[in-house]
Design an enzyme around this catalytic site. Sequence first.
Site, PDB file in Angstrom:
ATOM      1  N   TRP A 154       0.857  -1.187   0.000  1.00  0.00           N
ATOM      2  CA  TRP A 154       0.000   0.000   0.000  1.00  0.00           C
ATOM      3  C   TRP A 154       0.895   1.240   0.000  1.00  0.00           C
ATOM      4  O   TRP A 154       1.861   1.324   0.751  1.00  0.00           O
ATOM      5  CB  TRP A 154      -0.879  -0.035   1.250  1.00  0.00           C
ATOM      6  CG  TRP A 154      -1.806   1.120   1.401  1.00  0.00           C
ATOM      7  CD1 TRP A 154      -2.564   1.707   0.418  1.00  0.00           C
ATOM      8  CD2 TRP A 154      -2.087   1.834   2.602  1.00  0.00           C
ATOM      9  NE1 TRP A 154      -3.297   2.722   0.953  1.00  0.00           N
ATOM     10  CE2 TRP A 154      -3.047   2.839   2.293  1.00  0.00           C
ATOM     11  CE3 TRP A 154      -1.653   1.726   3.927  1.00  0.00           C
ATOM     12  CZ2 TRP A 154      -3.555   3.718   3.236  1.00  0.00           C
ATOM     13  CZ3 TRP A 154      -2.156   2.610   4.879  1.00  0.00           C
ATOM     14  CH2 TRP A 154      -3.103   3.590   4.524  1.00  0.00           C
ATOM     15  N   ASP A 174      -0.818  -6.141   9.249  1.00  0.00           N
ATOM     16  CA  ASP A 174      -1.794  -5.151   8.826  1.00  0.00           C
ATOM     17  C   ASP A 174      -3.051  -5.947   8.482  1.00  0.00           C
ATOM     18  O   ASP A 174      -3.097  -6.642   7.465  1.00  0.00           O
ATOM     19  CB  ASP A 174      -1.288  -4.362   7.606  1.00  0.00           C
ATOM     20  CG  ASP A 174      -2.230  -3.215   7.235  1.00  0.00           C
ATOM     21  OD1 ASP A 174      -1.829  -2.341   6.448  1.00  0.00           O
ATOM     22  OD2 ASP A 174      -3.386  -3.196   7.721  1.00  0.00           O
ATOM     23  N   LYS A 214     -13.281  -1.427   6.136  1.00  0.00           N
ATOM     24  CA  LYS A 214     -13.880  -2.201   5.059  1.00  0.00           C
ATOM     25  C   LYS A 214     -14.902  -3.215   5.563  1.00  0.00           C
ATOM     26  O   LYS A 214     -16.003  -3.290   5.040  1.00  0.00           O
ATOM     27  CB  LYS A 214     -12.804  -2.944   4.251  1.00  0.00           C
ATOM     28  CG  LYS A 214     -11.971  -2.032   3.371  1.00  0.00           C
ATOM     29  CD  LYS A 214     -10.801  -1.456   4.122  1.00  0.00           C
ATOM     30  CE  LYS A 214      -9.901  -0.660   3.208  1.00  0.00           C
ATOM     31  NZ  LYS A 214      -8.879   0.082   3.988  1.00  0.00           N
TER      32      LYS A 214
END
Lengths: 405, 405
Positions: free
Chosen positions: B134, B215, B251
């Site tokens: 990312w 993560d 999310k």
Amino acid sequence: MDSSFSSIVPAPQDPILTVYFASRDDLSPVKLNLSGGSYRSEEGKPLVLQAVRRAEQQLANDMSRDKEYLPLDGLAEFNKLSAKLILGDDSSAMKENRVVTIQCLSGTGSLRIGAEFLAKHNQERVIFVSNPTWGNHPNIFSLAGFSVEYYRYYDPKTRGLDFKGMLEDLGAAPSGAIVVLQACAHNPTGVDPTLKQWEQIRQVVRSKSLLPFFDNAYQGFASGDLELDAQAVRMFVNDGGECLIAQSFAKNMGLYGERIGALTIVCTSEDVVRKVKSQLLLVVRPMYLSPPIHGASIVTTILKNSDMYNDWTVELKGMANRIFSMRKQLNEALQARGTPGDWSHIIKQIGMFSFTGLNEKQVRFIAKEYHIYMNYDGRVSIAGLSSKTVSQLADAIHAAVTRMA
Amino acid sequence: MDSVFSNVVRAPEDPILGVTVAYNNDPSPAKLNLGVGAYRTEEGKPLVLDVVRRAEQQLVNDPSRVKEYIPIAGLADFNKLSAKLILGADSPAIQESRVATIQCLSGTGSLRVGAEFLKKHYHQSVIFIPKPTWGNHPKVFNLAGLSVEYYRYYDPATRGLDFQGLLEDLGAAPSGAIVLLHACAHNPTGVDPTSEQWEQIRQLMRSKSLLPFFDSAYQGFASGSLDTDAHAVRIFVADGGECLIAQSYAKNMGLYGERVGALSIVCKSADVASKVESQVKLVVRPMYSSPPIHGASIVATILKSSDMYNDWTIELKGMADRIINMRQQLFEALQAKGTPGDWSHIIKQIGMFTFTGLNKEQVAFMTKEYHIYMTSDGRISMAGLSSKTVPHLVEAIHAAVTRVA
């Protein structure tokens, strides 16, 4: 397998929290916690403003709303309305597009983002804060890379402003140094400069090219009047010079836990503002990507609706007035008891807190004998008092002052 | 008057955000935004989960709720429930009180706070991150003061995992180095190790005393099963070793803008966990004092009610299934069209994103000729596709692959 963290020592307890825990663990039915920094009603309860509840209901019932990421700089409407609130509807700085405002996490977050930005881009890495100041100020700035210096501020003899000392220390600061100025309702002392004094402070700051960083956590909460509490900030902005402003809605809208505030930077030109804004976003993104939507939406709903705005100002004035009333009652109660000393500072100081002038021994005595908890520096939250508890505090102060040096 | 900010340069625009800006400026009715990392419904709209709306209504209609500051470490029940969610309700690490969990601002905030803590207290200040990862990861770690190195991850030849390269690079890392691992649904590639591969990674890392920093931004969102998606994290925790976990609800609960997540640090002992937590709080307080109440309250409300929890898992599976369905449709459509190349990676990759394998020129072509927006590395958001728009995307890919080198 040994722990990777076995050499970690427990962090020292935050002194304010120590007091809070002591108060929490005290079983006395008459215990009174005056160490906190949030408003209490006459019944001693936390307060959620009616305007806030209405705004929140409105938002929750609006099925067209979503929970998408806000832009990095937060809710645009919130930013504009927040800037107008502190700078004034007719602000020429805003009309000239010389203002950048980004939504941050209340006052602390605004200070930290501003400090990180300044550490990256300002020539001078020294920042001046008042002596004393809010306990978290030095931590915020050191972590951002600043060395923290102090300017004289509180005079224990008068329990008021050491104005001469303040001007001297600011006058001796290196050109380009940053100066943290509390816009109103100084924390922890409650001592604010007069408007005349602010003008002199402004002149010294500008003549030495010091960069003002306002901590604006109590607008409307100090005097009860949003415009009046913004005078110091506006005085600086109106001279055309630059400054930073950390704005919080924690107290004046009672939105403590929602973490809603804004960082405003007033620059000399629109061109500089664009560049500054782009650099601010580089600080935000690797810290938490974008700010939270809820608190900002509540504030925006209230600020943009004239009925809600008016209702809010009425409730805000109500809180400020209750605090004035408590100051008056406490001062009268001490006078009635003939408590030795001059207690007029209680009504001269402004905002949520009063620096009583009590020393640590007296503070501990009061906690032990009277179950009243305040900070060890003698700071009490006037917002935590009620008509019912004023006499208890007056008794405690009287006892402490007459029995302990 | 000269600006103190006159030396500030304009920061480059964020590449991912730039995609959305370009999309917004495109007047074509056929335009398709496959750049964002947020879920979209079959109708192409953002989605607020029903269970989230219910939880929020419940909270907002409860007059006993206040907006006081929450603790520096966040809401206690939120923290407990979050740890249980990622580690499993029966996790010995939790039962043994070896886990310090601190509510943070979504995944980014958890990563940043964890990184700042490690910089201050861990003996190694290098972190290895996968190539690619990312875009914000390197910045988060750099600003925390860690130095960033890369380990091989994505193999463009297979559009899968370069497992050999990964093992070699982690094997060559200095003892004690921190290693960032995407718990599932790797962003941007969608390529995850198999459970056998995870086991090998775990053994290698433990043998070299490498410190895992997970993560976990897509738990439940990748496979549709919360437990399955937690597998990698749990095998590391099950071996009794230490690790950090950055957890996000952006999310899987669609709470993007509420910024809610948690940092968990699994330690060797309860004593260490307690000291660690106290030190993490010292990172948080000068950053934003305490985290925001709203998002965490929504999550806690859902996680602690078994009805709401069940409803949530159904909606979550619904989102994951729609994405898996889009993958299937896209793959089949490319096959049906006879588009040259092996497109099986589309159904092998998992989570929100697919690394198509398209190059910069092909991407630019697709944007120009077909008004399809994606990041220049060829990453597309499957969540942004719908049955209606798959044919358009297939046309574009086919044209790009056959006409542009």
